[in-house]
Design a protein around this motif. Structure first.
Motif, mmCIF file in Angstrom:
data_model
loop_
_atom_site.group_PDB
_atom_site.id
_atom_site.type_symbol
_atom_site.label_atom_id
_atom_site.label_comp_id
_atom_site.label_asym_id
_atom_site.label_seq_id
_atom_site.Cartn_x
_atom_site.Cartn_y
_atom_site.Cartn_z
ATOM 1 N N GLY A 285 12.473 8.431 -0.840
ATOM 2 C CA GLY A 285 12.542 7.184 -0.083
ATOM 3 C C GLY A 285 11.200 6.477 -0.139
ATOM 4 N N PRO A 286 10.921 5.583 0.803
ATOM 5 C CA PRO A 286 9.643 4.860 0.761
ATOM 6 C C PRO A 286 8.488 5.767 1.168
ATOM 7 C CG PRO A 286 10.834 4.302 2.755
ATOM 8 C CD PRO A 286 11.755 5.168 1.945
ATOM 9 N N ALA A 287 7.328 5.538 0.556
ATOM 10 C CA ALA A 287 6.083 6.160 1.017
ATOM 11 C C ALA A 287 5.235 5.044 1.611
ATOM 12 C CB ALA A 287 5.372 6.884 -0.116
ATOM 13 N N ASN A 288 4.505 4.316 0.763
ATOM 14 C CA ASN A 288 3.652 3.242 1.264
ATOM 15 C C ASN A 288 4.343 1.877 1.290
ATOM 16 O OD1 ASN A 288 1.348 4.971 1.507
ATOM 17 N ND2 ASN A 288 1.127 4.857 -0.713
ATOM 18 N N ALA A 289 5.527 1.756 0.694
ATOM 19 C CA ALA A 289 6.165 0.447 0.551
ATOM 20 C C ALA A 289 6.334 -0.250 1.901
ATOM 21 C CB ALA A 289 7.502 0.586 -0.154
ATOM 22 N N LEU A 290 6.927 0.435 2.857
ATOM 23 C CA LEU A 290 7.144 -0.200 4.158
ATOM 24 C C LEU A 290 5.887 -0.162 5.026
ATOM 25 C CD1 LEU A 290 10.782 0.926 5.049
ATOM 26 C CD2 LEU A 290 9.990 -1.139 3.866
ATOM 27 N N ILE A 291 5.034 0.840 4.811
ATOM 28 C CA ILE A 291 3.753 0.879 5.542
ATOM 29 C C ILE A 291 2.908 -0.327 5.142
ATOM 30 C CG2 ILE A 291 1.634 2.191 5.912
ATOM 31 C CD1 ILE A 291 3.260 4.739 5.335
ATOM 32 N N ASP A 292 2.846 -0.615 3.845
ATOM 33 C CA ASP A 292 2.105 -1.793 3.374
ATOM 34 C C ASP A 292 2.704 -3.070 3.956
ATOM 35 O OD1 ASP A 292 0.592 -0.030 1.891
ATOM 36 O OD2 ASP A 292 1.455 -0.584 -0.040
ATOM 37 N N ALA A 293 4.042 -3.156 3.946
ATOM 38 C CA ALA A 293 4.705 -4.350 4.481
ATOM 39 C C ALA A 293 4.371 -4.531 5.961
ATOM 40 C CB ALA A 293 6.212 -4.238 4.287
ATOM 41 N N ALA A 294 4.303 -3.429 6.710
ATOM 42 C CA ALA A 294 3.960 -3.508 8.131
ATOM 43 C C ALA A 294 2.521 -3.958 8.324
ATOM 44 C CB ALA A 294 4.185 -2.154 8.791
ATOM 45 N N ALA A 295 1.612 -3.487 7.460
ATOM 46 C CA ALA A 295 0.208 -3.884 7.560
ATOM 47 C C ALA A 295 0.030 -5.362 7.245
ATOM 48 C CB ALA A 295 -0.638 -3.032 6.621
ATOM 49 N N ILE A 296 0.699 -5.842 6.212
ATOM 50 C CA ILE A 296 0.624 -7.264 5.857
ATOM 51 C C ILE A 296 1.173 -8.111 6.997
ATOM 52 C CG2 ILE A 296 1.560 -9.021 4.299
ATOM 53 C CD1 ILE A 296 1.496 -6.826 2.099
ATOM 54 N N ARG A 297 2.285 -7.671 7.557
ATOM 55 C CA ARG A 297 2.920 -8.393 8.665
ATOM 56 C C ARG A 297 2.005 -8.439 9.888
ATOM 57 N NH1 ARG A 297 6.196 -7.010 13.002
ATOM 58 N NH2 ARG A 297 7.915 -8.465 13.454
ATOM 59 N N ALA A 298 1.350 -7.307 10.182
ATOM 60 C CA ALA A 298 0.513 -7.205 11.378
ATOM 61 C C ALA A 298 -0.754 -8.032 11.278
ATOM 62 C CB ALA A 298 0.160 -5.746 11.639
ATOM 63 N N THR A 299 -1.273 -8.189 10.076
ATOM 64 C CA THR A 299 -2.574 -8.850 9.905
ATOM 65 C C THR A 299 -2.470 -10.216 9.248
ATOM 66 O OG1 THR A 299 -2.976 -7.833 7.723
ATOM 67 C CG2 THR A 299 -3.653 -6.580 9.675
ATOM 68 N N GLY A 300 -1.242 -10.708 9.083
ATOM 69 C CA GLY A 300 -1.076 -12.001 8.429
ATOM 70 C C GLY A 300 -1.567 -12.017 7.003
ATOM 71 N N GLY A 301 -1.524 -10.861 6.354
ATOM 72 C CA GLY A 301 -1.950 -10.764 4.966
ATOM 73 C C GLY A 301 -3.410 -10.410 4.785
ATOM 74 N N ARG A 302 -4.152 -10.303 5.876
ATOM 75 C CA ARG A 302 -5.576 -9.950 5.753
ATOM 76 C C ARG A 302 -5.739 -8.557 5.159
ATOM 77 N NH1 ARG A 302 -8.891 -7.190 9.041
ATOM 78 N NH2 ARG A 302 -7.330 -7.187 10.709
ATOM 79 N N LEU A 303 -4.885 -7.627 5.568
ATOM 80 C CA LEU A 303 -4.847 -6.276 5.004
ATOM 81 C C LEU A 303 -3.557 -6.088 4.231
ATOM 82 C CD1 LEU A 303 -6.139 -4.010 7.933
ATOM 83 C CD2 LEU A 303 -7.425 -4.802 5.939
ATOM 84 N N ARG A 304 -3.664 -5.481 3.058
ATOM 85 C CA ARG A 304 -2.481 -5.225 2.241
ATOM 86 C C ARG A 304 -1.975 -3.795 2.392
ATOM 87 N NH1 ARG A 304 -4.490 -8.583 -3.123
ATOM 88 N NH2 ARG A 304 -3.610 -10.589 -2.493
ATOM 89 N N PHE A 305 -2.717 -2.992 3.136
ATOM 90 C CA PHE A 305 -2.290 -1.622 3.425
ATOM 91 C C PHE A 305 -2.939 -1.199 4.733
ATOM 92 C CE2 PHE A 305 -6.178 -1.378 1.025
ATOM 93 C CZ PHE A 305 -6.899 -0.337 1.586
ATOM 94 N N ASP A 306 -2.439 -0.128 5.322
ATOM 95 C CA ASP A 306 -2.964 0.358 6.597
ATOM 96 C C ASP A 306 -4.192 1.220 6.316
ATOM 97 O OD1 ASP A 306 -3.404 1.169 9.154
ATOM 98 O OD2 ASP A 306 -1.536 2.294 9.399
ATOM 99 N N MET A 307 -5.350 0.584 6.317
ATOM 100 C CA MET A 307 -6.595 1.268 5.961
ATOM 101 C C MET A 307 -6.871 2.426 6.914
ATOM 102 S SD MET A 307 -10.393 -0.379 5.391
ATOM 103 C CE MET A 307 -9.765 -1.470 4.124
ATOM 104 N N ASP A 308 -7.014 3.624 6.337
ATOM 105 C CA ASP A 308 -7.280 4.851 7.097
ATOM 106 C C ASP A 308 -6.193 5.150 8.127
ATOM 107 O OD1 ASP A 308 -9.695 5.283 5.709
ATOM 108 O OD2 ASP A 308 -10.770 3.966 7.081
ATOM 109 N N GLY A 309 -5.012 4.539 7.966
ATOM 110 C CA GLY A 309 -3.921 4.783 8.907
ATOM 111 C C GLY A 309 -4.219 4.296 10.313
#
Length: 391
Positions: A188-212
């Motif tokens: 299933g997904p690993a980072n795909a939805l985590i990245d999407a959540a990070a982009i959503r949370a930061t308005g695109g400022r972060l493309r992934f959840d840095m250091d979780g």
């Protein structure tokens, strides 16, 4: 034989490279990793690529442009890696997957961008490319092709080991399931939805959840997690494969539509837990006692902690213990596939992909001179031992 392996995975963030010097002795393939690195895509190219991926539409003009631009980016990365490693005899380029055509458990086609002629022209080295489609034509999933390396690299481990790759999508190779031959599939997904959540949370400022950090600040939302776990893909039997054709930002938005008002950090925590839950379920299903992780997800301490919490009694380690850096293990895997192709050996593991049998993978683009390949080997090496990894 020095082989440069290259891939950009389902996170679509850049190009991983590894130059490996291979030599076979007494049924064992020894590989010295001369150079391993990751090169981010230029921002403009990554933005164009992300704008072209499903569920977005793509014109033929943009497809042609991206195929060239990604090919040129791979060519630059190849030239740099070869210079740092002191040369290469062969390149195996996976390219960038932009679409994997699936219907249920059946794969009908696959498309990778990154025209290999640009790599051959820039480096003068022959290039093995388009490696997935032969497995698909033989009835396989075309994935996970890393399973060949997994079964060879972990061959000496006792018990019931498995390899886990945490890229955009999570895939697992189980070496000794109770039924017999190794199996491999996308969990299933690993980072795909985590990245999407990070982009959503930061308005695109972060493309992934840095250091979780986002997930660590949040709390798992049980109802949302339950909705996500109801995805029919998880109930399909292996072999199976998936990608961002299914698990993308719009998918997450649709799930959140049924659960409004959840904070951004709770969303991040929940999708991180989704990855941990779906992986752990498969580990338990097959009685895995050692799990060897790799991929970008290994750099997310929150994800790794959630995984460890769900796998009490399972030894959790990383591919670095076996000589394969976690970030560039897949590049090493494609260097191995290139070596197999050059020696007339199958690059797939049929019990893992579902193909009718072993197949020599890829098409070869000649380099600057006549194409000269080694003499074919009568039998493939049974094990792989890596050493010497350095950045």
């Amino acid at each position: 034989m020095k082989v440069l392996g290259m891939i950009s995975g389902t996170s679509h963030d850049g190009i991983d490279v590894a130059v490996v010097d291979f030599a076979a002795h007494d049924g064992v393939l020894h590989g010295t990793v001369l150079h391993a690195a990751s090169t981010p895509y230029p921002d403009e190219l990554r933005d164009r690529l992300m704008s072209a991926l499903p569920p977005e539409s793509l014109t033929l003009a943009e497809a042609c442009a991206l195929d060239t631009l990604i090919g040129e980016a791979f060519a630059r990365a190849a030239a740099d890696a070869i210079d740092r490693a002191g040369g290469a005899d062969l390149i195996c380029s996976h390219g960038q997957t932009v679409y994997h055509w699936t219907e249920g458990r059946r794969v009908l086609g696959t498309l990778q961008f990154g025209q290999p002629a640009w790599i051959a022209e820039r480096t003068g080295v022959p290039v093995v490319a388009d490696v997935r489609i032969r497995d698909i034509a033989a009835g396989g999933q075309g994935a996970p092709l890393v399973a060949l390396m997994d079964t060879m690299l972990l061959a000496d481990l006792p018990g019931r080991p498995a390899a886990l790759n945490l890229g955009g999508i999570a895939n697992m190779t189980v070496l000794r399931p109770a039924a017999g031959a190794p199996i491999a599939y996308d969990t299933g997904p690993a980072n795909a939805l985590i990245d999407a959540a990070a982009i959503r949370a930061t308005g695109g400022r972060l493309r992934f959840d840095m250091d979780g950090a986002l997930a660590a600040a949040g709390t798992v939302h049980p109802a949302l997690l339950g909705r996500l776990l109801a995805e029919p893909y998880y109930a399909l039997a292996a072999p199976k494969t998936t990608g961002k054709e299914l698990f993308h930002a719009e998918y997450l938005d649709k799930m959140l539509g049924d659960h409004p008002g959840i904070s951004d950090v709770d969303v991040a925590a929940t999708v991180t837990a989704l990855t941990a839950e779906t992986v752990a379920a498969e580990v338990r299903r097959y009685g895995v006692d050692t799990l060897v992780a790799s991929g970008g997800g290994c750099a997310n301490p929150t994800l790794m902690a959630m995984l460890a919490e769900r796998l009490v009694g399972v030894r959790l380690t990383t591919s670095a213990e076996f000589g394969a850096p976690t970030e560039t293990k897949e590049a090493i895997a494609f260097a191995l596939i290139g070596w197999q192709t050059a020696h007339g050996l199958p690059g797939n593991a049929p019990s893992c992909t579902g193909a009718e049998g072993g197949r020599i993978l890829g098409a070869i683009v000649p380099g600057a001179g006549p194409l000269r390949l080694p003499q074919p080997l009568a039998a493939p090496p049974a094990a792989l031992r890596l050493s010497g990894a350095r950045q």
